[in-house]
Motif scaffolding. Structure first.
Motif: not given
Length: 240
Positions: A203-210, A214-220
């Motif tokens: 949906k354009g809120y972050f780079d879907a290919n990454a 990105v999810q790991q950074r959020v979880l940290a």
């Protein structure tokens, strides 16, 4: 009937269910009523019958060039909630999409010039926030989750800026004593936010290919101040 009401404006039912659970945990209440504005129009009794209302986020945007009739109806309903809060008939906390609706209602400008990708950011409390019962105890800085494509260009007329950021100048404001609006999401834990990303991967809120990175950074991240804000909102407005 519970004293607090959660308003959903997410088309994705599973995402809305998870958001509801996040708000209930943050507010610290055993009971939290729920209304999905995408499936049922606003009942005025739902506003007058609750001491406080929290409005979740949405992939909708007030800057959408061709809003559907359903979106226009939803935004009209949200404006009715905001008007009731300004009048003191209830308390309301609008988040993300909702701050755009309130900003436009107040005569402010909503812009796409200050987007933020899905991430945790540090924002600054203003001098006015230090005297506010909801934001005051947070101290000079808050670490919170953001993910949005539009935002208020500046604090709208009659509103008082409570929090600001480098990438997005208007992160929170208050109107009167009973209406709060935040650009950031106060309710999700890192695990909640990481799960929400799965619904909006393309949906354009972050780079879907990454996505994984990105999810790991959020979880940290360690993000707790949003829940503290919600707990103070409930403590301030939920009880007689």
């Amino acid at each position: 009937m519970a004293s607090l009401l959660y308003i959903s404006v997410r088309p994705e039912r599973a995402a809305a269910d998870a958001e509801y659970a996040s708000f209930r945990r943050g507010l610290g209440v055993a009971e939290l009523d729920r209304l999905d504005l995408l499936t049922a129009p606003l009942d005025p009794a739902a506003v007058t019958g609750h001491r406080g209302i929290v409005i979740g986020g949405s992939p909708l945007n007030v800057t959408d060039p061709a809003p559907t009739a359903e979106q226009r109806r939803v935004e009209s309903d949200l404006e009715r909630i905001a008007a009731a809060a300004i009048d003191g008939g209830t308390a309301a906390l609008f988040t993300c999409y909702g701050i755009g609706v309130v900003t436009r209602m107040l005569g402010g400008i909503v812009t796409v010039d200050h987007p933020e990708s899905a991430s945790a950011v540090t924002i600054r409390a203003t001098e006015a926030a230090r005297q506010d019962p909801i934001f005051g105890p947070s101290g000079p800085e808050l670490h919170v989750f953001t993910a949005h494509k539009e935002s208020a260009a500046q604090t709208p007329p009659t509103a008082e800026l409570l929090a600001e950021g480098d990438a997005c100048p208007v992160q929170a404001y208050r109107v009167g004593t009973h209406l709060y609006a935040t650009q950031f999401h106060p309710e999700p834990s890192p695990a909640d936010f990481a799960e929400r990303m799965t619904f909006y991967r393309t949906k354009g809120y972050f780079d879907a290919n990454a996505f994984d990175a990105v999810q790991q950074r959020v979880l940290a991240e360690t993000v707790t101040e949003g829940e503290a804000l919600l707990a103070r909102f409930a403590a301030t407005f939920a009880s007689p």
